[in-house]
Design a protein around this motif. Structure first.
Motif, PDB file in Angstrom:
ATOM      1  N   HIS A  10      37.222  48.554  51.094  1.00 43.54           N
ATOM      2  CA  HIS A  10      35.925  48.580  50.361  1.00 43.54           C
ATOM      3  C   HIS A  10      35.613  49.632  49.387  1.00 43.54           C
ATOM      4  O   HIS A  10      34.798  49.936  48.573  1.00 43.54           O
ATOM      5  CB  HIS A  10      34.681  48.654  51.371  1.00 43.54           C
ATOM      6  CG  HIS A  10      34.782  47.533  52.257  1.00 43.54           C
ATOM      7  ND1 HIS A  10      34.354  46.267  52.077  1.00 43.54           N
ATOM      8  CD2 HIS A  10      35.254  47.420  53.526  1.00 43.54           C
ATOM      9  CE1 HIS A  10      34.467  45.401  53.073  1.00 43.54           C
ATOM     10  NE2 HIS A  10      35.104  46.259  53.952  1.00 43.54           N
ATOM     11  N   GLY A  11      36.843  50.575  49.159  1.00 45.56           N
ATOM     12  CA  GLY A  11      36.808  51.739  48.137  1.00 45.56           C
ATOM     13  C   GLY A  11      37.791  51.586  47.073  1.00 45.56           C
ATOM     14  O   GLY A  11      37.327  52.348  46.157  1.00 45.56           O
ATOM     15  N   MET A  12      38.697  50.882  47.023  1.00 46.85           N
ATOM     16  CA  MET A  12      39.580  50.690  46.002  1.00 46.85           C
ATOM     17  C   MET A  12      40.096  49.221  45.671  1.00 46.85           C
ATOM     18  O   MET A  12      40.115  48.592  46.912  1.00 46.85           O
ATOM     19  CB  MET A  12      40.839  51.558  46.223  1.00 46.85           C
ATOM     20  CG  MET A  12      40.709  52.990  46.221  1.00 46.85           C
ATOM     21  SD  MET A  12      42.161  53.698  46.353  1.00 46.85           S
ATOM     22  CE  MET A  12      41.558  55.528  46.577  1.00 46.85           C
ATOM     23  N   PRO A  13      40.568  48.716  44.567  1.00 49.20           N
ATOM     24  CA  PRO A  13      40.882  47.512  44.381  1.00 49.20           C
ATOM     25  C   PRO A  13      42.266  47.356  44.794  1.00 49.20           C
ATOM     26  O   PRO A  13      42.948  48.309  45.152  1.00 49.20           O
ATOM     27  CB  PRO A  13      40.887  47.424  42.949  1.00 49.20           C
ATOM     28  CG  PRO A  13      41.026  48.646  42.480  1.00 49.20           C
ATOM     29  CD  PRO A  13      40.325  49.562  43.455  1.00 49.20           C
ATOM     30  N   TYR A  14      42.819  46.170  45.204  1.00 49.38           N
ATOM     31  CA  TYR A  14      44.019  45.635  45.751  1.00 49.38           C
ATOM     32  C   TYR A  14      44.849  45.408  44.474  1.00 49.38           C
ATOM     33  O   TYR A  14      44.329  44.951  43.350  1.00 49.38           O
ATOM     34  CB  TYR A  14      44.071  44.359  46.365  1.00 49.38           C
ATOM     35  CG  TYR A  14      45.456  43.999  46.638  1.00 49.38           C
ATOM     36  CD1 TYR A  14      46.037  44.526  47.949  1.00 49.38           C
ATOM     37  CD2 TYR A  14      46.211  42.997  46.149  1.00 49.38           C
ATOM     38  CE1 TYR A  14      47.320  44.159  48.310  1.00 49.38           C
ATOM     39  CE2 TYR A  14      47.441  42.783  46.412  1.00 49.38           C
ATOM     40  CZ  TYR A  14      48.188  43.081  47.586  1.00 49.38           C
ATOM     41  OH  TYR A  14      49.354  42.782  47.886  1.00 49.38           O
ATOM     42  N   PRO A  15      46.118  45.938  44.158  1.00 48.48           N
ATOM     43  CA  PRO A  15      47.104  46.397  45.356  1.00 48.48           C
ATOM     44  C   PRO A  15      46.933  48.079  45.344  1.00 48.48           C
ATOM     45  O   PRO A  15      47.643  48.721  46.354  1.00 48.48           O
ATOM     46  CB  PRO A  15      48.511  46.061  44.710  1.00 48.48           C
ATOM     47  CG  PRO A  15      48.419  46.325  43.253  1.00 48.48           C
ATOM     48  CD  PRO A  15      46.818  45.901  43.136  1.00 48.48           C
ATOM     49  N   GLN A  16      46.248  48.917  44.491  1.00 50.48           N
ATOM     50  CA  GLN A  16      46.256  50.334  44.774  1.00 50.48           C
ATOM     51  C   GLN A  16      45.836  51.008  45.980  1.00 50.48           C
ATOM     52  O   GLN A  16      46.000  51.810  46.478  1.00 50.48           O
ATOM     53  CB  GLN A  16      45.290  50.889  43.459  1.00 50.48           C
ATOM     54  CG  GLN A  16      45.845  50.731  42.103  1.00 50.48           C
ATOM     55  CD  GLN A  16      45.423  49.330  41.214  1.00 50.48           C
ATOM     56  OE1 GLN A  16      45.012  48.540  42.006  1.00 50.48           O
ATOM     57  NE2 GLN A  16      45.404  49.563  40.091  1.00 50.48           N
ATOM     58  N   ASN A  17      44.649  50.109  46.626  1.00 50.25           N
ATOM     59  CA  ASN A  17      44.371  50.578  47.986  1.00 50.25           C
ATOM     60  C   ASN A  17      45.305  50.488  48.989  1.00 50.25           C
ATOM     61  O   ASN A  17      45.803  51.536  49.597  1.00 50.25           O
ATOM     62  CB  ASN A  17      43.164  49.571  48.388  1.00 50.25           C
ATOM     63  CG  ASN A  17      43.631  48.057  48.535  1.00 50.25           C
ATOM     64  OD1 ASN A  17      44.829  47.637  48.003  1.00 50.25           O
ATOM     65  ND2 ASN A  17      42.694  47.299  48.706  1.00 50.25           N
ATOM     66  N   VAL A  18      46.354  49.663  49.029  1.00 50.81           N
ATOM     67  CA  VAL A  18      47.457  49.713  49.870  1.00 50.81           C
ATOM     68  C   VAL A  18      48.563  50.613  49.777  1.00 50.81           C
ATOM     69  O   VAL A  18      48.934  51.302  50.468  1.00 50.81           O
ATOM     70  CB  VAL A  18      48.185  48.187  50.331  1.00 50.81           C
ATOM     71  CG1 VAL A  18      49.239  48.198  51.275  1.00 50.81           C
ATOM     72  CG2 VAL A  18      47.187  47.304  50.497  1.00 50.81           C
ATOM     73  N   THR A  19      48.855  50.433  48.162  1.00 49.99           N
ATOM     74  CA  THR A  19      49.844  51.576  47.705  1.00 49.99           C
ATOM     75  C   THR A  19      49.566  53.063  48.328  1.00 49.99           C
ATOM     76  O   THR A  19      50.074  54.033  48.612  1.00 49.99           O
ATOM     77  CB  THR A  19      50.181  51.617  46.229  1.00 49.99           C
ATOM     78  OG1 THR A  19      49.936  50.066  45.891  1.00 49.99           O
ATOM     79  CG2 THR A  19      51.176  51.957  45.826  1.00 49.99           C
ATOM     80  N   THR A  20      48.034  53.202  47.923  1.00 51.31           N
ATOM     81  CA  THR A  20      47.700  54.691  48.076  1.00 51.31           C
ATOM     82  C   THR A  20      47.507  54.992  49.575  1.00 51.31           C
ATOM     83  O   THR A  20      47.962  56.079  49.985  1.00 51.31           O
ATOM     84  CB  THR A  20      46.170  54.686  47.446  1.00 51.31           C
ATOM     85  OG1 THR A  20      46.303  54.245  46.262  1.00 51.31           O
ATOM     86  CG2 THR A  20      45.601  56.032  47.505  1.00 51.31           C
ATOM     87  N   ALA A  21      47.229  54.038  50.281  1.00 53.58           N
ATOM     88  CA  ALA A  21      47.357  54.259  51.940  1.00 53.58           C
ATOM     89  C   ALA A  21      48.746  54.719  52.368  1.00 53.58           C
ATOM     90  O   ALA A  21      48.851  55.452  53.065  1.00 53.58           O
ATOM     91  CB  ALA A  21      46.704  53.059  52.369  1.00 53.58           C
TER      92      ALA A  21
END
Ligand code: PSU
Ligand code: MN
Length: 312
Positions: free
Chosen positions: A36-47
């Motif tokens: 809920h804090g970043m858009p896909y796909p940056q959320n997963v890459t960042t994780a």
């Protein structure tokens, strides 16, 4: 790996459990930022990248979420992908946890919930982007994040880049003082405001090295002063968005929120998403940079704490 510490409903990743057993440094990470804090796909890459930063700094990452009602401590690549894409993952704060577990649902954990699960799992250091706090207008709306109540009682150090000025930073610092939570400016006398290195408020305390932060944690907990410590680590200068640029955008995001009647647990995710749109993605680049910067510091603090515990 299920339950070696006999904590009900808790399941460790093998690697995380073995690190805890050896007394090796472990850093907890939250999942609301992913779902809920970043858009896909940056959320997963960042994780994934944040986990890599922690490994490079010599600690083991433990991303925390609730999946099928289980408190998961350490997630697989597929689980990170699921959290970043599924619409079935609720944002869960402390009050939501019992229902999510009982109904075997999925939940992305906020700072408050991640702290609590980290503590249950035996992890003392946690890295995030920004924490919740007292929302603007909080004196009448009572919209005060459960993150503050959790910092008051759960013995985990939270490394963040301060709080966003979507919140009332002055009231947030007052509330933290009342709750007895040490707020430490890391290498700075200014309290950072997430995108900006300076919020206009002084950091209540200042510490300059990871080793010293670890000593503060140890002293606090040895004294029986249970509860968290907020380590406020300013965004690296090259990624900073000055307050003069971000403040008008935050104002617009806040007006859009009230125009749409958004409040409660939807408030923070709405504002974060709107700021990314309004900055054309620049805020996302800053957000990713500061999370990695916090992850590195958290790994160093966890390392220092582990060495100290070994010597004791
Ligand atoms: N602030 C940010 N990014 C975030 C959050 C806050 O800059 O992703 C998330 C964290 O998970 C935090 C939660 O714990 O929002 C706070 O939500 P609320 O204000 O509803 O308590
Ligand atoms: Mn709230």
């Amino acid at each position: 790996m299920t339950n070696p510490h006999a904590v009900p409903h808790l399941e460790y990743a093998e690697e995380v459990y073995s690190a805890i057993e050896r007394g090796a440094p472990v850093v907890a990470l939250e999942s609301t930022i992913i779902s809920h804090g970043m858009p896909y796909p940056q959320n997963v890459t960042t994780a994934r990248e944040v986990e890599a930063v922690i490994r490079d700094a010599g600690a083991v990452p433990a991303t925390i979420a609730v999946l099928h009602g289980l408190l998961k401590v350490g997630l697989s690549t597929d689980e990170l992908e699921f959290l970043g894409t599924s619409k079935d993952v609720q944002k869960i704060s402390i009050r939501d946890l019992p229902v999510t577990v009982a109904m075997k649902r999925h939940g992305a954990t906020t700072v408050a919930t991640t702290m609590r699960i980290a503590a249950l799992a035996g992890i003392h250091v946690f890295a995030t982007g920004g924490t919740g706090g007292v929302h603007r207008g909080g004196a009448t709306s009572f919209d005060v994040s459960a993150d503050l109540a959790e910092l008051a009682q759960t013995s985990v150090a939270v490394v963040s880049a301060g709080v966003k000025s979507i919140l009332d930073i002055g009231l947030t610092l007052e509330k933290l003082e009342t709750l007895g939570v040490p707020v430490i400016g890391f290498g700075t006398s200014e309290f950072p405001a997430f995108f900006s290195r300076d919020s206009g408020f002084r950091a209540p305390l200042r510490v300059d090295t990871a080793e010293e932060v670890a000593r503060v944690l140890r002293a606090k907990w040895e004294l029986g002063l249970n509860g968290g410590v907020l380590v406020a680590n300013p965004i690296p200068a090259e990624f900073e968005i000055p307050a003069s640029e971000i403040d008008p955008i935050i104002q617009t995001a806040l007006s859009d929120m009230s125009a749409r009647g958004i409040a409660g647990k939807e408030a923070t995710p709405f504002l974060l998403g709107r700021i990314v749109e309004l900055t054309g993605g620049r805020s996302l680049v800053a957000n990713i940079a500061l999370v990695k910067n916090n992850a590195r510091l958290a790994a160093e603090i966890a390392g220092a704490l582990a060495r100290m515990t070994m010597r004791a």
